[in-house]
Design a protein around this motif. Structure first.
Motif, short mmCIF file in Angstrom:
data_model
loop_
_atom_site.label_atom_id
_atom_site.label_comp_id
_atom_site.label_asym_id
_atom_site.label_seq_id
_atom_site.Cartn_x
_atom_site.Cartn_y
_atom_site.Cartn_z
N ILE A 91 -9.98 76.63 -11.67
CA ILE A 91 -8.82 76.99 -12.23
C ILE A 91 -8.18 78.18 -11.44
CG2 ILE A 91 -8.88 75.78 -14.31
CD1 ILE A 91 -9.38 78.96 -15.68
N HIS A 92 -9.51 79.03 -10.96
CA HIS A 92 -9.10 80.20 -10.39
C HIS A 92 -9.55 80.19 -8.65
CE1 HIS A 92 -7.37 82.62 -13.43
NE2 HIS A 92 -8.43 82.42 -13.93
N GLU A 93 -9.96 79.01 -8.03
CA GLU A 93 -10.29 79.10 -6.56
C GLU A 93 -9.07 79.73 -5.68
OE1 GLU A 93 -13.24 78.33 -5.20
OE2 GLU A 93 -13.84 78.77 -7.12
N ASP A 94 -7.85 79.03 -6.01
CA ASP A 94 -6.68 79.48 -5.21
C ASP A 94 -5.44 79.75 -6.04
OD1 ASP A 94 -7.75 78.64 -2.35
OD2 ASP A 94 -7.91 76.73 -3.48
N THR A 95 -5.66 79.90 -7.32
CA THR A 95 -4.49 80.38 -8.09
C THR A 95 -4.89 81.60 -8.76
OG1 THR A 95 -4.11 78.05 -8.77
CG2 THR A 95 -3.43 79.84 -10.10
N PRO A 96 -4.28 82.83 -8.45
CA PRO A 96 -4.45 84.06 -9.01
C PRO A 96 -4.18 84.10 -10.65
CG PRO A 96 -2.87 84.16 -7.41
CD PRO A 96 -2.94 82.81 -7.59
N GLY A 97 -4.84 85.24 -11.24
CA GLY A 97 -4.88 85.45 -12.74
C GLY A 97 -3.37 85.98 -12.89
#
Length: 386
Positions: free
Chosen positions: A281-287
């Protein structure tokens, strides 16, 4: 065995391992994993709860006793709107081998409302953990406290005298990380990946895994600096992304500063920097990350925009690349600084076989796998801690 045959032994610092400070409460002793000065420098409730949950903290004593009782007052967190978590587990080790397992009773309930950010404490009574049938000989006994419940130690009883075990010749490993290092969904306190790796590596663990709070805080670096250690590791990344705490411009000097502070107290100690495990979920998508309760179970999702990476927003892939670069740069002058890519501990193939149940945290079987791999890579031949 009658009640009058019990011997009560005061719980003191000499009987505890893995805690950095003990607070006297109206009920007994509360182990802390951050000292008071560090706690005073952050008003975050998440950190306050995490550091007071005694991951890696255990009572250690020598005795002939065949039965042991421990009175505790636990504070168990639960989330409004989803089923309560399972009770925290106590592990009993005899001469280093698992000899019993028990869950707590009674205690306080901390009800967290993730929609409103509020918390409510529902008070409860002191509970008792009992282990019996221990071998009738002199032995070293360890009682590992639950990693996911704040635990006040009220009374220790046994049917024979107990004495403190002097620190042995084992190396001390101080490890800092996020909720995965803290324990997340491990089966018990001795089966968190860090505790398992410490056992396989033959070292004494001081676990500064702080759920949600591996955020490059200066007070955490100072705590590591000031804690006696033969080995140090820091696992960085996931909390910085899901908290959306900083951009790349701030991240790089913050990592340097964190490592500089540790080196003030441990100038030549083997220091291992571990980058994040795979987390799709966070490999390429920021928080920021967000909790999703729509299915009746706690799930996590990323809410950032991948396009914002160009503006310096952090993702796990960005953090891994930058940590590798920072360590390579510093290692030119620091031969005891090492790097480990977290995806060798848990990567794409592992995710296909053992997906993260809530999208963020590994399950018990995955903790086992990560612990065994870390022990082989870090403590094995050629490893940073060999």
């Amino acid at each position: 065995m009658s009640r009058t045959s019990w011997i009560t032994t005061p719980v003191t610092a000499g009987l505890l391992r893995g805690a950095l400070e003990l607070e006297r409460t109206e009920h007994g002793l509360l182990p802390h994993r951050l000292p008071a000065r560090a706690r005073a420098q952050c008003g975050d409730g998440q950190l306050a709860m995490a550091e007071a949950q005694p991951s890696g903290v255990r009572l250690v004593f020598r005795t002939r006793a065949t039965a042991v009782e421990l009175d505790t007052l636990r504070t168990r967190p639960t989330y409004r709107g989803i089923p309560p978590r399972a009770d925290g587990v106590y592990d009993l080790l005899v001469d280093g081998r698992l000899a019993g397992r028990a869950t707590g009773t009674g205690g306080n309930l901390l009800v967290l409302d993730m929609a409103t950010g509020t918390a409510e404490t529902q008070p409860g009574p002191v509970g008792t953990i009992r282990f019996s049938g221990l071998p009738e000989r002199v032995k070293d006994v360890e009682i590992w406290l639950p990693y996911n419940e704040i635990t006040e130690l009220v009374a220790l009883r046994s049917n024979a005298p107990v004495e403190a075990v002097p620190p042995g010749g084992r190396r001390v490993w101080v490890h800092h990380g996020s909720s995965i290092s803290h324990g997340s969904n491990a089966a018990s306190p001795t089966t968190t990946w860090a505790a398992l790796a410490a056992s396989l590596g033959g070292v004494d663990l001081v676990n500064l895994g702080l759920g949600g709070s591996a955020l490059l805080d200066p007070f955490t670096a100072r705590t590591i600096r000031d804690t006696p250690a033969d080995l140090v590791s820091v696992k960085l990344g996931i909390n910085l992304v899901n908290a959306d705490l900083m951009r790349l411009r701030a991240f790089t000097p913050a990592v340097h500063g964190f490592l500089d502070t540790i080196r003030e107290g441990h100038p030549s100690t083997p220091l291992l920097v571990v980058s994040p495990l795979l987390c799709p979920i966070h490999e390429d998508t920021p928080g920021p990350g967000a909790a999703d309760l729509s299915t009746g179970t706690l799930q996590f999702r990323a809410t950032g925009d991948p396009a914002e990476r160009a503006a310096g927003k952090l993702t796990l892939r960005v953090i891994r690349e930058e940590l590798a670069r920072i360590v390579e740069q510093r290692a030119a002058d620091d031969p005891n600084l090492h790097h480990l890519d977290g995806r060798v501990l848990y990567g794409e193939a592992d995710f296909a076989e053992l997906p993260l149940p809530d999208g963020l945290h590994p399950d018990a079987a995955t903790h086992q796998r990560i612990g065994e791999r870390f022990a082989k890579l870090a403590f094995g031949a050629g490893g940073a801690f060999a």
